[in-house]
Design an enzyme around this catalytic site. Structure first.
Site, mmCIF file in Angstrom:
data_model
loop_
_atom_site.group_PDB
_atom_site.id
_atom_site.type_symbol
_atom_site.label_atom_id
_atom_site.label_comp_id
_atom_site.label_asym_id
_atom_site.label_seq_id
_atom_site.Cartn_x
_atom_site.Cartn_y
_atom_site.Cartn_z
ATOM 1 C CG HIS A 125 -1.987 -1.075 1.127
ATOM 2 N ND1 HIS A 125 -3.166 -0.948 0.453
ATOM 3 C CD2 HIS A 125 -1.999 -2.335 1.638
ATOM 4 C CE1 HIS A 125 -3.870 -2.070 0.551
ATOM 5 N NE2 HIS A 125 -3.175 -2.936 1.267
ATOM 6 C CG ASN A 145 -8.091 -4.228 1.014
ATOM 7 O OD1 ASN A 145 -7.279 -3.310 1.014
ATOM 8 N ND2 ASN A 145 -7.756 -5.463 1.282
ATOM 9 C CE1 TYR A 184 -2.009 -4.628 8.280
ATOM 10 C CE2 TYR A 184 -2.442 -2.379 7.643
ATOM 11 C CZ TYR A 184 -2.447 -3.709 7.351
ATOM 12 O OH TYR A 184 -2.863 -4.138 6.119
#
Ligand code: NDP
Length: 494
Positions: free
Chosen positions: A55, A127, A337
């Protein structure tokens, strides 16, 4: 006297000459003491931070989430109560391309949201697709490696992609969406967003409900064909940034309708599929979407790097009334993350302005690089450990979740065997009209160029199991695109 500010060093001293290096004389070398020059060059050397491993290329804006519905019987989260208006940030992205990649590439789009709630930041890092390629994080790094560059050729490898996908039939659902019209939206405003994972909602009474989050575009769905995108990329590689930034500058604020699907804990024990498997959706007929509110993007960032490149979204960021689920991919992302942000932004990444909560923050984390918040976040220098007798912040037991029921027959939540990877793909395939099917077949054939026959045949077997028309449609498209003569139907359809 001019109103213009005086140029200074980072330490605040005035800069007398920002045009000419300091030399010992007109023909002498530059002096080491020209600190202002050294500072300027050193800063330039440090302008780049590691790009996101996935990303990397993104576009984002600020906005609001307004709650118009009433789901208070499912959640006590303040930002989801009727009438709540919560400031938020969105970042959209492609997955595989690097920072300089063209925007109009066929790829899944990231749809990451940060809601600055009065109880802390709630991040929904989803997403534009409701499912994902793999259901277990063990497969995630390998999957991403197949999407990135080959270590020797430094080129993307269609062989690696289809080899991995054909050996991982759970990817079929997402591959079908990716190769369908929705794999190439015109710009970020013309696509849906999905939380994708199953999360949980917890109400005032401490009851837990499983939930799926959906953000439905109010601009409608618009897509490019591969050919249209190819032409566009020849004109601009920044079409998404131009569109999103341009629309918001013009006051054309994009909106999405927020919906949830709710499943009780009892219902989760009876579904025909594992409701915590991210390769599956919850059919709308069984779990009807409930309208919750509207998300609107209405303010462009003033500084792209500060507000979008440094934006740190993490599924670990939940607030009271919203929580996790046993989804194995979600569990892994809760770790990875935040870990990625500590690596690329630094230990105190939550203190970067765009990531700062808009509610009081109190914790005992100490020191570390870039600790810019002036010491402790406890309100008292003597309260630097916990428990303490000096009025330092302490835990709030009311934020605890109800215990998770883990008795009963849990074997169907074990994904090691017995998964069906075809039924839901068939439901999707059956939604497509003839034109959508034809484009699906030709997009797949185009993406399979140069892939060895044994891998193509293995993948055709999966398409056949979804629907004979799917496999045969791809066979015909392969012949038309590459003259490839696939073997006849290889696996009987169910
Ligand atoms: P429904 O007919 O009730 O819902 C179909 C859903 O599919 C809608 O959300 C629609 O989104 C979406 N959709 C339509 N075309 C496409 C496409 N080309 N690519 C991706 N999504 C598309 O059916 P079910 O709920 O029974 O689901 C049937 C299939 O639809 C599923 O197997 C799944 O593949 C797909 N789907 C289901 C979703 C769900 O949460 N149940 C969500 C998204 C897709 P929209 O309303 O924006 O047009």
């Amino acid at each position: 006297m001019s109103d213009r500010p005086i140029l200074t060093t980072t330490a605040g001293a005035p800069v007398p000459d920002n045009q000419n290096s300091m030399t010992a004389g007109p023909r002498g070398g530059v002096m080491l003491q020209d600190y202002q020059l050294i500072e300027k060059l050193a800063h330039q050397n440090r302008e780049r931070i590691p790009e996101r491993a996935v990303h990397a290329k993104g576009w984002g804006a600020h906005g609001t989430l307004t709650i118009t519905g009433d789901i208070s019987k499912y959640t006590r989260a303040k930002c989801l109560q009727p009438g709540a208006v919560t400031p938020m940030l969105a970042r959209f992205s492609t997955v595989a391309g690097e920072l300089g990649a063209a925007d109009h590439e066929r790829d899944v789009r990231g749809f990451a949201l940060k809601f600055y709630s009065p109880e802390g930041n709630w991040d929904l890092v989803g997403n534009n697709t409701p499912v994902f390629f793999v259901r277990d994080a063990y497969k995630f790094p390998d999957f991403i490696h197949t999407q990135k560059r080959h270590p020797r050729t430094n080129l993307r490898s269609a062989t690696a992609m289809w080899d991995f996908w054909s050996l991982s039939p759970e990817s079929l659902h997402q591959v079908t969406i990716l190769m369908s019209d929705r794999g190439l939206p015109v710009d970020p405003t013309f696509m849906n967003g999905y939380g994708s994972h199953t999360y949980s909602l917890i109400n005032e009474a401490g009851e837990r409900f499983w939930v799926k989050f959906h953000f439905k575009t109010e601009q409608g769905h618009r897509h490019y064909t591969n050919a249209e995108a190819g032409q566009l990329i020849g004109q601009t590689r920044e079409g998404y940034q131009e569109a999103l930034f341009g629309k918001i500058e013009k006051g054309e604020y994009p909106r999405w309708k927020m919906q949830v699907q709710i499943m009780t804990e009892e219902e989760a024990e009876k579904t025909a599929y594992n409701p915590f498997d991210i390769t599956k959706v919850w059919p709308h007929a069984e779990f009807p979407p409930i309208d919750v509110g509207v998300m609107e993007l209405n303010r462009n960032p003033d500084n792209y790097f500060a507000e979008i490149e440094q934006a740190a979204f993490s599924p670990s960021n939940i607030v009271p009334g919203i929580s996790y689920s046993p989804d194995k991919m979600l569990q892994a992302r809760i770790f990875s993350y935040a870990d990625a942000h500590r690596y690329r932004l630094g230990t105190h990444y939550e203190n970067i302005l765009v990531n700062q909560p808009k509610c009081p923050v109190h914790h005992y984390h100490r020191d570390g690089q870039m600790n810019t918040y002036g010491g402790l976040k406890t309100g008292n220098p003597d309260a630097y450990y916990e428990p303490n007798s000096f009025s330092g912040p302490f835990e709030d037991k009311s934020a605890a979740e109800p215990p998770l029921k883990i008795d009963g027959d849990m074997s169907r939540f074990d994904h090691r065997e017995g998964n069906d990877d075809y039924v839901q793909v068939r439901a999707l395939f059956n939604l497509f009209d003839d034109g959508q099917k034809a484009r699906l077949f030709s997009n797949i054939a185009a993406a399979m160029g140069g892939v060895p026959g044994f891998i193509v045949e293995r993948q055709l077997g999966h398409f056949d199991r979804v629907h004979p028309d799917y496999g045969n449609g791809v066979r015909a498209a392969l012949k038309a695109a590459h003259g490839y003569e696939a073997s006849a139907i290889s696996t009987a359809a169910e």
